[in-house]
Design a protein around this motif. Structure first.
Motif, short mmCIF file in Angstrom:
data_model
loop_
_atom_site.label_atom_id
_atom_site.label_comp_id
_atom_site.label_asym_id
_atom_site.label_seq_id
_atom_site.Cartn_x
_atom_site.Cartn_y
_atom_site.Cartn_z
N SER A 1 -0.05 0.33 -12.20
CA SER A 1 -0.55 1.58 -11.65
C SER A 1 -0.12 2.73 -12.55
CB SER A 1 -0.04 1.79 -10.23
OG SER A 1 1.35 2.05 -10.23
N GLU A 2 -0.75 3.89 -12.34
CA GLU A 2 -0.37 5.07 -13.11
C GLU A 2 -0.08 6.22 -12.17
OE1 GLU A 2 -3.48 7.08 -15.28
OE2 GLU A 2 -5.03 5.95 -14.21
N SER A 3 0.85 7.05 -12.57
CA SER A 3 1.18 8.24 -11.81
C SER A 3 0.12 9.30 -12.08
CB SER A 3 2.56 8.75 -12.21
OG SER A 3 2.88 9.94 -11.52
N ILE A 4 -0.41 9.90 -11.00
CA ILE A 4 -1.43 10.93 -11.13
C ILE A 4 -1.05 12.13 -10.29
CG2 ILE A 4 -3.27 9.25 -11.61
CD1 ILE A 4 -4.15 9.55 -8.69
N ARG B 1 -1.79 6.21 -2.57
CA ARG B 1 -2.34 5.35 -3.63
C ARG B 1 -3.85 5.48 -3.61
NH1 ARG B 1 0.13 1.45 -6.60
NH2 ARG B 1 1.96 1.63 -5.26
N VAL B 2 -4.42 5.60 -4.77
CA VAL B 2 -5.84 5.92 -4.91
C VAL B 2 -6.57 4.82 -5.65
CG1 VAL B 2 -7.50 7.60 -5.80
CG2 VAL B 2 -5.25 8.37 -5.00
N MET B 3 -7.75 4.49 -5.16
CA MET B 3 -8.63 3.58 -5.87
C MET B 3 -10.01 4.19 -5.88
SD MET B 3 -9.58 -0.39 -5.11
CE MET B 3 -7.92 -0.90 -5.57
N ASP B 4 -10.63 4.34 -7.05
CA ASP B 4 -11.94 4.97 -7.07
C ASP B 4 -12.97 4.05 -6.44
OD1 ASP B 4 -11.84 4.23 -10.47
OD2 ASP B 4 -13.33 3.35 -9.15
N SER C 1 3.98 11.62 -3.71
CA SER C 1 3.62 11.14 -5.04
C SER C 1 2.25 10.50 -4.98
CB SER C 1 4.66 10.12 -5.54
OG SER C 1 4.66 8.96 -4.73
N PHE C 2 1.54 10.54 -6.09
CA PHE C 2 0.20 9.98 -6.18
C PHE C 2 0.17 8.91 -7.26
CE2 PHE C 2 -0.23 14.27 -4.58
CZ PHE C 2 -1.22 14.19 -3.62
N VAL D 1 -8.21 5.98 -0.36
CA VAL D 1 -6.78 6.28 -0.44
C VAL D 1 -6.04 5.55 0.66
CG1 VAL D 1 -7.12 8.54 -1.50
CG2 VAL D 1 -7.03 8.36 0.99
N MET D 2 -4.77 5.29 0.42
CA MET D 2 -3.95 4.63 1.41
C MET D 2 -2.49 4.95 1.13
SD MET D 2 -4.76 0.73 0.10
CE MET D 2 -6.52 1.03 0.08
#
Length: 237
Positions: free
Chosen positions: A176-179, A207-210, A152-153, A190-191
């Protein structure tokens, strides 16, 4: 995180406050690394890049370990630290308002688990056809990770859960939001935790952070100076 402590992101930042965002104070800078010396009012810290900083501690500095107050005298060489405060660049001295400590054994465990039980780093390439993402880890190793039907992202979140934790903290997904993989971009941080399957690391959750948001959160702190209680999962799930 070594400067990033190879995964301290979560371990250190989660201790900074109830929202896990203690590094966001105005004008603050951060040093993450391994303690090489301890004095009465200062720590000598070496980053992953080999830079050496002095972390000045006063009676107003909050020093904690496992969310409990800690005396500077109880910090040992080999421990990992994340220190926030005001940097005196010419002397490479950080006047700390907050210091979070991770003991040497945890740092060792985090290093050993990077790329095996959790991943953290900066996205350098994406292969949509094979659902693979190439990540430059904080230890400067490039690793290809494989997403599958169980991955899941998510983007953002109230706190970054430590990658080495077995389960996310309560409310970890709040905000957070599902992507999808299509939403992940080169340059994103990412982590996530997972396992190696058929020679490739497969995350359970990524999990993503720009990059721009990460830069704002860390103030002037450089990305590589920061990995591990990892994706922490610095700490994602």
């Amino acid at each position: 995180m070594a400067a990033f402590l190879l995964a301290v992101p979560g371990a250190v930042l989660a201790q900074a406050g109830p929202d896990g965002r203690g590094d966001a104070f105005a004008g603050g800078q951060m040093v993450r690394g391994t303690v090489t010396g301890v004095g009465a009012d200062r720590l000598t810290v070496k980053t992953e890049e080999g830079d050496v900083y002095q972390v000045s501690v006063s009676q107003n500095t909050r020093v904690i370990k496992d969310r409990q107050p800690l005396k500077i005298a109880d910090i040992k060489a080999g421990d990992g630290v994340g220190a926030m405060g005001v940097m005196d660049a010419p002397t490479k001295t950080l006047h700390a308002v907050f210091v979070a400590v991770i003991d040497a054994e945890q740092v060792k465990k985090a290093r050993e688990g990077l790329g095996k039980v959790y991943i953290t780093g900066k996205v350098t390439a994406i292969d949509m056809d094979d659902a693979r993402v190439t990540v430059m880890r904080p230890d400067h190793v490039s690793q290809v990770i494989q997403a599958d039907e169980g991955t899941s992202f998510r983007r953002g979140g109230r706190r970054e859960q430590a990658a080495t934790n077995a389960s996310p903290a309560a409310g970890a997904n709040a905000g957070s939001e599902s992507i999808t993989l299509a939403d992940v971009k080169v340059g994103d941080l990412v982590m996530g935790r997972g396992a190696v399957k058929n020679g490739l690391f497969v995350p359970v959750e990524l999990r993503v952070m720009d990059a721009s948001a990460q830069g704002r959160r860390r103030g002037a702190f450089a990305t590589s100076a920061g990995s591990t209680n990892g994706d922490g999962s610095e700490s994602t799930k």
